[in-house]
Design a protein around this motif. Structure first.
Motif, short mmCIF file in Angstrom:
data_model
loop_
_atom_site.label_atom_id
_atom_site.label_comp_id
_atom_site.label_asym_id
_atom_site.label_seq_id
_atom_site.Cartn_x
_atom_site.Cartn_y
_atom_site.Cartn_z
N MET A 1 -0.20 24.60 -11.25
CA MET A 1 0.87 26.49 -11.22
C MET A 1 0.37 27.19 -12.34
SD MET A 1 4.73 27.23 -10.46
CE MET A 1 5.12 25.27 -10.11
N ASN A 2 0.32 28.34 -12.42
CA ASN A 2 0.01 29.50 -13.32
C ASN A 2 1.17 28.94 -13.98
OD1 ASN A 2 0.38 32.08 -14.57
ND2 ASN A 2 -0.98 32.67 -13.21
N ILE A 3 0.37 28.79 -15.76
CA ILE A 3 1.55 28.38 -16.87
C ILE A 3 2.57 30.06 -16.74
CG2 ILE A 3 0.20 29.62 -18.73
CD1 ILE A 3 2.12 26.62 -18.89
N GLU A 4 2.42 30.88 -16.35
CA GLU A 4 3.64 31.64 -17.12
C GLU A 4 4.54 32.10 -15.33
OE1 GLU A 4 0.46 33.33 -16.88
OE2 GLU A 4 0.04 34.03 -19.04
N GLU A 6 5.00 29.01 -13.86
CA GLU A 6 5.74 27.71 -14.75
C GLU A 6 6.68 28.25 -15.31
OE1 GLU A 6 4.60 23.40 -16.10
OE2 GLU A 6 2.91 24.41 -15.07
N ASN A 7 6.48 28.89 -15.87
CA ASN A 7 7.48 28.85 -17.43
C ASN A 7 8.58 29.69 -16.89
OD1 ASN A 7 6.35 27.91 -19.79
ND2 ASN A 7 5.07 29.83 -20.23
N ILE A 8 8.55 30.64 -16.23
CA ILE A 8 9.86 31.54 -15.65
C ILE A 8 10.57 30.18 -15.08
CG2 ILE A 8 9.77 32.80 -13.66
CD1 ILE A 8 7.76 34.39 -13.99
N THR A 9 9.32 29.16 -13.75
CA THR A 9 10.49 28.61 -12.64
C THR A 9 11.20 28.10 -13.95
OG1 THR A 9 8.86 27.12 -12.40
CG2 THR A 9 9.39 28.64 -10.33
N ASN A 10 10.91 27.61 -14.93
CA ASN A 10 11.45 26.18 -15.66
C ASN A 10 12.69 26.71 -17.29
OD1 ASN A 10 9.33 24.25 -15.43
ND2 ASN A 10 8.81 24.75 -17.29
N TYR A 11 12.49 28.03 -16.83
CA TYR A 11 13.59 28.57 -17.21
C TYR A 11 14.89 29.21 -16.43
CZ TYR A 11 16.70 32.37 -19.23
OH TYR A 11 18.09 33.38 -19.26
N PHE A 12 14.20 28.93 -15.31
CA PHE A 12 15.72 29.13 -14.25
C PHE A 12 15.96 27.58 -13.75
CE2 PHE A 12 13.30 32.47 -11.35
CZ PHE A 12 14.26 33.78 -12.15
N VAL A 13 14.95 26.61 -13.86
CA VAL A 13 15.70 25.28 -13.73
C VAL A 13 16.49 25.32 -14.68
CG1 VAL A 13 14.81 22.86 -13.53
CG2 VAL A 13 13.56 24.82 -12.18
N LYS A 14 15.88 24.82 -15.83
CA LYS A 14 16.86 24.80 -17.07
C LYS A 14 18.51 25.84 -17.46
CE LYS A 14 16.75 25.71 -21.98
NZ LYS A 14 15.79 25.99 -23.22
N ASN A 15 18.77 26.54 -16.49
CA ASN A 15 19.81 27.07 -16.86
C ASN A 15 20.49 27.54 -14.84
OD1 ASN A 15 20.17 28.69 -19.75
ND2 ASN A 15 18.32 29.16 -18.24
N ILE A 43 2.92 29.80 -3.90
CA ILE A 43 2.56 28.70 -4.96
C ILE A 43 3.72 28.27 -5.47
CG2 ILE A 43 2.40 29.00 -7.87
CD1 ILE A 43 0.63 31.16 -6.77
N LEU A 44 4.80 28.48 -5.42
CA LEU A 44 6.09 27.93 -5.21
C LEU A 44 6.27 26.43 -4.10
CD1 LEU A 44 8.76 30.80 -6.23
CD2 LEU A 44 7.77 28.83 -7.64
N LYS A 45 6.05 27.26 -2.83
CA LYS A 45 5.88 25.93 -1.87
C LYS A 45 5.23 24.83 -2.02
CE LYS A 45 7.14 29.08 2.13
NZ LYS A 45 6.61 30.11 2.57
N LYS A 46 3.54 25.29 -2.41
CA LYS A 46 3.25 24.35 -2.95
C LYS A 46 2.95 23.13 -4.31
CE LYS A 46 -2.15 23.16 -3.68
NZ LYS A 46 -3.41 24.43 -3.87
N ASN A 47 3.67 23.60 -4.99
CA ASN A 47 3.59 23.08 -6.72
C ASN A 47 4.86 23.10 -6.71
OD1 ASN A 47 1.04 23.46 -6.98
ND2 ASN A 47 1.13 25.49 -7.08
N PHE A 48 6.09 23.92 -6.52
CA PHE A 48 7.08 23.15 -7.21
C PHE A 48 7.71 22.51 -6.74
CE2 PHE A 48 12.19 23.86 -7.39
CZ PHE A 48 12.08 24.53 -8.98
N ASP A 49 8.05 21.14 -7.82
CA ASP A 49 8.74 20.00 -7.49
C ASP A 49 10.14 20.16 -7.41
OD1 ASP A 49 8.89 17.00 -7.19
OD2 ASP A 49 7.88 16.79 -8.52
N LEU A 50 10.84 19.34 -5.68
CA LEU A 50 12.44 19.94 -5.49
C LEU A 50 12.89 18.62 -6.52
CD1 LEU A 50 11.93 21.07 -1.74
CD2 LEU A 50 13.32 22.89 -4.29
N LYS A 51 12.11 17.78 -6.11
CA LYS A 51 12.57 16.50 -6.73
C LYS A 51 13.17 16.43 -8.02
CE LYS A 51 11.74 13.48 -2.21
NZ LYS A 51 11.14 12.64 -2.02
N LEU A 52 12.11 16.71 -8.52
CA LEU A 52 11.77 16.90 -10.06
C LEU A 52 12.91 17.15 -10.55
CD1 LEU A 52 10.30 15.69 -13.16
CD2 LEU A 52 9.06 17.42 -12.48
N ASN A 53 13.16 18.46 -10.04
CA ASN A 53 13.58 19.65 -10.77
C ASN A 53 15.46 19.00 -10.29
OD1 ASN A 53 12.10 21.29 -12.54
ND2 ASN A 53 11.05 21.22 -10.92
N ASN A 54 15.78 19.05 -9.74
CA ASN A 54 17.30 18.39 -8.64
C ASN A 54 17.63 19.44 -8.02
OD1 ASN A 54 18.33 15.62 -9.20
ND2 ASN A 54 18.92 16.22 -11.28
#
Length: 144
Positions: A1-4, A6-15, A43-54
């Motif tokens: 996944m594109n690093i930017e 990934e950073n955005i989705t990580n922020y959403f997940v963290k919060n 990109i999200l459909k292909k790379n966002f790991d639902l299980k890992l991120n709960n």
């Protein structure tokens, strides 16, 4: 996944923030990059790991910006969050001219920050020189 992305989705997940591909796309564009919302969605459909991120996905109805037609969208949300609490149902994708404005504002802010930083550096340099020059120079005297 594109690093930017990934950073955005990580922020959403963290919060534990619920999001659609439009939310990610707009944040991506605010950072000065351009990708179509449909590309971000893939990109999200292909790379966002639902299980890992709960996280899980739910289908929600949103109003499409261009014609105000009600369409289905995929909502990514934490398992503990009710998808009905998502409130950005009229999320509009950022347009290219809005991205241009964002880039201009970022440049202005960068220039302003850089200019202030340079002023501080010059001021600090002058203060150091002043301290050095204020000390007495005994090198020219001959002591017996």
């Amino acid at each position: 996944m594109n690093i930017e992305i990934e950073n955005i989705t990580n922020y959403f997940v963290k919060n534990k923030i619920s999001f659609t591909s439009v939310d990610v796309s707009n944040e991506y564009k605010k950072n000065g990059f351009w990708k179509k919302n449909s590309e971000i969605s893939k990109i999200l459909k292909k790379n966002f790991d639902l299980k890992l991120n709960n996280y899980q996905i739910s289908e929600i109805e949103v109003k499409r910006a261009e014609d105000e037609k009600i369409v289905n969208a995929i909502l990514y949300h934490h398992k503990s969050v009710n998808p009905k609490d998502y409130d950005n149902l009229e999320g509009k994708p950022m347009k290219p001219d809005e991205l241009l404005k964002t880039r201009i504002v970022k440049k202005i802010n960068f220039f302003h920050h850089t200019k202030n930083k340079q002023k501080k550096e010059i001021k600090n340099k002058k203060e150091k020189e002043k301290k050095i020059n204020s000390k007495r120079d005994y090198s020219r005297f001959n002591f017996l």
